[in-house]
Design an enzyme around this catalytic site. Structure first.
Site, PDB file in Angstrom:
ATOM      1  N   ASP A  53      64.576   8.248 -34.687  1.00 21.65           N
ATOM      2  CA  ASP A  53      64.584   7.057 -35.530  1.00 21.65           C
ATOM      3  C   ASP A  53      64.668   5.793 -34.671  1.00 21.65           C
ATOM      4  O   ASP A  53      65.671   5.565 -33.979  1.00 21.65           O
ATOM      5  CB  ASP A  53      65.797   7.142 -36.468  1.00 21.65           C
ATOM      6  CG  ASP A  53      65.880   5.947 -37.407  1.00 21.65           C
ATOM      7  OD1 ASP A  53      65.247   5.998 -38.480  1.00 21.65           O
ATOM      8  OD2 ASP A  53      66.566   4.967 -37.073  1.00 21.65           O
ATOM      9  N   TYR A  58      65.242  -2.743 -32.754  1.00 21.32           N
ATOM     10  CA  TYR A  58      65.987  -2.059 -31.673  1.00 21.32           C
ATOM     11  C   TYR A  58      65.371  -2.385 -30.303  1.00 21.32           C
ATOM     12  O   TYR A  58      65.962  -2.080 -29.277  1.00 21.32           O
ATOM     13  CB  TYR A  58      65.987  -0.536 -31.851  1.00 21.32           C
ATOM     14  CG  TYR A  58      66.581  -0.001 -33.133  1.00 21.32           C
ATOM     15  CD1 TYR A  58      67.289  -0.817 -34.008  1.00 21.32           C
ATOM     16  CD2 TYR A  58      66.439   1.344 -33.466  1.00 21.32           C
ATOM     17  CE1 TYR A  58      67.824  -0.307 -35.184  1.00 21.32           C
ATOM     18  CE2 TYR A  58      66.974   1.859 -34.639  1.00 21.32           C
ATOM     19  CZ  TYR A  58      67.652   1.030 -35.498  1.00 21.32           C
ATOM     20  OH  TYR A  58      68.175   1.547 -36.660  1.00 21.32           O
ATOM     21  N   LYS A  87      60.713   0.995 -38.136  1.00 20.73           N
ATOM     22  CA  LYS A  87      60.994   0.066 -39.244  1.00 20.73           C
ATOM     23  C   LYS A  87      60.435  -1.331 -38.960  1.00 20.73           C
ATOM     24  O   LYS A  87      60.442  -1.782 -37.812  1.00 20.73           O
ATOM     25  CB  LYS A  87      62.508  -0.033 -39.471  1.00 20.73           C
ATOM     26  CG  LYS A  87      63.193   1.316 -39.534  1.00 20.73           C
ATOM     27  CD  LYS A  87      64.667   1.225 -39.823  1.00 20.73           C
ATOM     28  CE  LYS A  87      65.351   2.540 -39.507  1.00 20.73           C
ATOM     29  NZ  LYS A  87      65.710   2.702 -38.077  1.00 20.73           N
ATOM     30  N   HIS A 119      62.987  -2.597 -43.084  1.00 19.45           N
ATOM     31  CA  HIS A 119      64.334  -2.431 -42.533  1.00 19.45           C
ATOM     32  C   HIS A 119      65.439  -3.071 -43.381  1.00 19.45           C
ATOM     33  O   HIS A 119      66.567  -2.612 -43.426  1.00 19.45           O
ATOM     34  CB  HIS A 119      64.379  -3.026 -41.114  1.00 19.45           C
ATOM     35  CG  HIS A 119      65.446  -2.422 -40.244  1.00 19.45           C
ATOM     36  ND1 HIS A 119      65.331  -2.340 -38.886  1.00 19.45           N
ATOM     37  CD2 HIS A 119      66.634  -1.866 -40.524  1.00 19.45           C
ATOM     38  CE1 HIS A 119      66.413  -1.773 -38.379  1.00 19.45           C
ATOM     39  NE2 HIS A 119      67.224  -1.476 -39.363  1.00 19.45           N
TER      40      HIS A 119
END
Ligand code: A2P
Length: 293
Positions: A53, A58, A87, A119
């Site tokens: 994931d 990120y 996302k 997200h």
């Protein structure tokens, strides 16, 4: 959505797209830089994780994609053996959504993304009460639907949506979301969201099962762990998967990555499950989307 077993040893859940998703996935939040990502992905593949994931925010999509490309053959695996989620960042919510999703695809460079989520229900730069938020979400969803139709995003879904956001989406979408990913642990039972997901056939997935690590020393969790002769992290993850809820433990430590995957060879008793569920007090350790209109 139902729990079942795939050909691999990790159980999976059936998404409303007809695709099986491993019930255990590896969370990559806070893993940044090729060295750390490579080491963690390698440890996760050894430990048996087959789902990963990531997210645009990120800032590790490129490293995760590169690590998988390089490592999969070493483990006798191919692209088709793993399930990749990413996302759409809140900065790309709305008219930039198509561009944002295509950027995720090019960063990961894996041909297609198994599951792509919006997200956050809001838009970066807008206050939570801004009336443009619903229109931006709808525009993002329409872009994801187009990319799904083209086969680039094999399944599409959302993250951090409240029951109201879910109902709004269900009323306007052409393709229903396959999955909702939210914070879920014994202190945050998400009863209403779980029943909304059940009603609409949307898979409910947990993040921050360990309460950002805070629940690892909780007295109730510690007592259950003692009974089961397992770690508190395993208790928290088992509590979710025993209810058919997919989990995404994240760790940068190879021993803990391995430990967190060992949740399929023991069972919590009904009494222990009830003790843990009774901890529900609506406590959130992460972001609270409830004020986003
Ligand atoms: P670390 O990377 O040092 O292992 P959550 O998923 O609830 O947000 O919690 C993630 C946090 O929990 C991370 O800080 C991670 O730190 C830590 N963590 C993950 N697995 C374990 C474990 N088995 N034991 C102790 N801490 C863990």
């Amino acid at each position: 959505m139902s729990s079942s077993s795939s050909s691999s040893s990790t159980p999976s859940v059936l998404l409303n797209t007809g695709v099986q998703m491993p019930i255990l996935g590896f969370g990559t939040y806070k893993l940044v830089g090729p060295g750390d990502v490579f080491q963690a992905v390698d440890a996760a593949l050894v430990a048996g994780y087959r789902a990963f994931d990531s997210a645009a925010v990120y800032r590790n999509e490129a490293d995760v994609g590169r690590a998988l490309k390089e490592l999969l053959p070493n483990h006798g695996l191919t692209r088709e053996d793993v399930f990749i989620t990413s996302k759409l960042g809140p900065k790309d919510q709305g008219e930039r959504a198509m561009e944002g999703a295509l950027h995720s695809l090019s960063q990961l460079d894996l041909g297609y993304i198994d599951l792509y989520l919006i997200h956050w229900p809001g838009t970066q730069g807008l206050v939570v009460a801004d009336q443009h938020n619903p229109g931006n979400r709808a525009q993002s969803w329409a872009s994801l639907e187009q990319l799904h139709a083209q086969g680039k995003l094999r399944a599409i879904g959302v993250s951090n949506y409240t029951p109201a956001h879910m109902r709004e989406l269900m009323q306007s979408c052409k393709i229903p979301p396959a999955l909702l990913q939210v914070e879920f642990h014994p202190q945050l039972g998400q009863t209403e969201l779980r029943s909304v997901c059940e009603e609409y056939g949307v898979c409910f997935q947990a993040y921050s099962s360990l309460g950002k690590g805070e629940l690892l020393t909780d007295p109730v969790v510690t007592e259950v762990a003692k009974n089961c002769e397992c770690t508190t992290a395993q208790v928290l993850l088992r509590w979710a998967v025993q209810q058919g809820v997919p989990v995404l433990p994240k760790s940068s430590n190879p021993d803990r990555i391995k430990d967190n995957a060992k949740i399929f060879d023991f069972k919590l008793s009904d009494t222990d499950m009830d003790k843990l569920s009774a901890m529900d007090c609506g406590h959130k350790y992460c972001w609270d989307p409830s004020q986003v209109v």
